[in-house]
Design an enzyme around this catalytic site. Structure first.
Site, PDB file in Angstrom:
ATOM      1  N   ASP A 161      27.814  10.135  15.071  1.00  0.00           N
ATOM      2  CA  ASP A 161      28.037  11.065  13.978  1.00  0.00           C
ATOM      3  C   ASP A 161      27.179  12.318  14.233  1.00  0.00           C
ATOM      4  O   ASP A 161      27.248  12.887  15.314  1.00  0.00           O
ATOM      5  CB  ASP A 161      27.721  10.352  12.646  1.00  0.00           C
ATOM      6  CG  ASP A 161      28.047  11.164  11.412  1.00  0.00           C
ATOM      7  OD1 ASP A 161      29.236  11.249  11.050  1.00  0.00           O
ATOM      8  OD2 ASP A 161      27.120  11.721  10.801  1.00  0.00           O
ATOM      9  N   HIS A 188      34.735   4.464  11.449  1.00  0.00           N
ATOM     10  CA  HIS A 188      33.649   5.408  11.722  1.00  0.00           C
ATOM     11  C   HIS A 188      32.317   4.736  12.043  1.00  0.00           C
ATOM     12  O   HIS A 188      31.538   5.256  12.845  1.00  0.00           O
ATOM     13  CB  HIS A 188      33.474   6.332  10.515  1.00  0.00           C
ATOM     14  CG  HIS A 188      32.417   7.367  10.698  1.00  0.00           C
ATOM     15  ND1 HIS A 188      32.539   8.406  11.602  1.00  0.00           N
ATOM     16  CD2 HIS A 188      31.203   7.527  10.118  1.00  0.00           C
ATOM     17  CE1 HIS A 188      31.460   9.170  11.557  1.00  0.00           C
ATOM     18  NE2 HIS A 188      30.631   8.646  10.675  1.00  0.00           N
TER      19      HIS A 188
END
Length: 323
Positions: free
Chosen positions: A106, A300
């Site tokens: 991320d 994610h």
């Protein structure tokens, strides 16, 4: 194995909390988290990489967890890319390390690719987890996101100082349950939805009843308690300040040579709707020595959703290239 307790190093004007496993004489691997994450987000990777013989170092980065960052609206520029990468270079100095392999997920992925550009003499390799190398945009990225997705897109909304912060701070445990969910759909299913449902306006969904949130909760009770305690202590403002520097980082990066000259590994997640695998297409132009993989059935939060697959890919590549 229990997650290690932190020790602290002074770097770039802050006291950085560092969590470490593995032999002191092992090749150092630094694991960099994203939002709203912590060093703890790498809890499944630290023991696996340490067992493989690497010295694994995971900091709580600026404004997160036990690493207190500067406070107030006037401190926002102190969370820009220069500060974030200088923090890591200073951490290496404090640990007496010349170089390390940097892995990031991320926002941490953005930081580690930038480390290779801004501190190339301190980086021996890079691993991007979900986050590819992204060349400099031809336009201000916030203006671009606003034009494509509108004001409710979460990164655009984050630009308003204090608003998202207060929303997430109000009930931290609920906020953690909101963010940490397994992907509720495949990328193909997401792409088939109407355009009005694809503007990444995540925080509009936050107001809905929890039973309506997509996907399954990812954290067990112990993990939820750890994250909740950490973000009650730090709040969300430090992490959101990273987003508030998108435009500043874009202006500051003008003229930066975009070439990653070290061995690199890109691990994408098949069903990450924000950092989709196709974003890694063409990376080789900027990262010539690159190996790429995609983890199937993964959203994610790769470190927690598919820890064994991620550990296997990271360990295999690290042993081949640095063992």
């Amino acid at each position: 194995m229990a997650f290690p307790e932190p020790y602290y190093v002074k770097t770039n004007g802050i006291d950085m909390a560092v969590y470490e496993q593995g032999p002191k004489d092992g090749v150092p691997v630094v694991l960099c988290h994203g939002f709203p994450e912590l060093a703890y987000s790498w809890r499944h990777q630290l023991p696996a990489l340490a067992k493989a013989g690497f010295r694994v170092i995971a900091p709580d980065q600026r404004g997160y967890g036990n690493t207190v960052g500067p406070k107030g609206p006037e401190a926002v520029p102190l969370y820009d890319m220069k500060h974030l990468t200088d923090d890591l270079a200073g951490m290496l100095d404090a640990l007496g390390l010349e170089k390390a392999i940097f892995a990031g997920h991320d926002w941490g992925g953005i930081v580690v690719w930038q480390m290779a550009l801004r501190h190339p003499d301190r980086v021996s390799g890079v691993i991007g987890v979900n986050t590819p190398f992204m060349p400099r945009s031809p336009i201000d990225p916030i203006e671009g996101m606003r034009a494509v997705f509108g004001e409710d897109m979460y990164i655009v909304f984050f630009q308003k100082y204090g608003e998202a912060d207060a929303l997430l701070d109000k009930d931290v445990a609920r906020s953690m349950r909101f963010w940490y969910r397994k992907s509720g759909m495949t990328l193909a299913e997401f792409d088939a939805r109407p355009a009005s449902e694809k503007n990444l306006a995540f925080l509009k969904g936050f107001a809905a009843d929890e039973s309506l949130w997509p996907g399954k909760v990812l954290l067990n009770e112990e993990e939820l308690a750890y994250y909740t305690a950490a973000f009650r202590k730090s709040g969300f403002t430090g992490g959101i300040n990273w987003y508030r520097n998108f435009s500043r980082n874009w202006k500051d990066s003008e003229g930066l040579v975009e070439k990653v000259s070290v061995p690199s590994l890109m691990i994408s997640a098949a069903d990450d709707i924000v950092l989709r695998p196709s974003m890694a297409d063409g990376m080789e132009r900027f990262v010539p020595d690159l190996e790429k993989h995609v983890i199937p059935e993964c959203g994610h939060w790769t470190q927690a959703e598919q820890p064994e697959a991620l550990n296997r890919l990271m360990t295999d590549w690290l042993k081949r290239r640095f063992g």
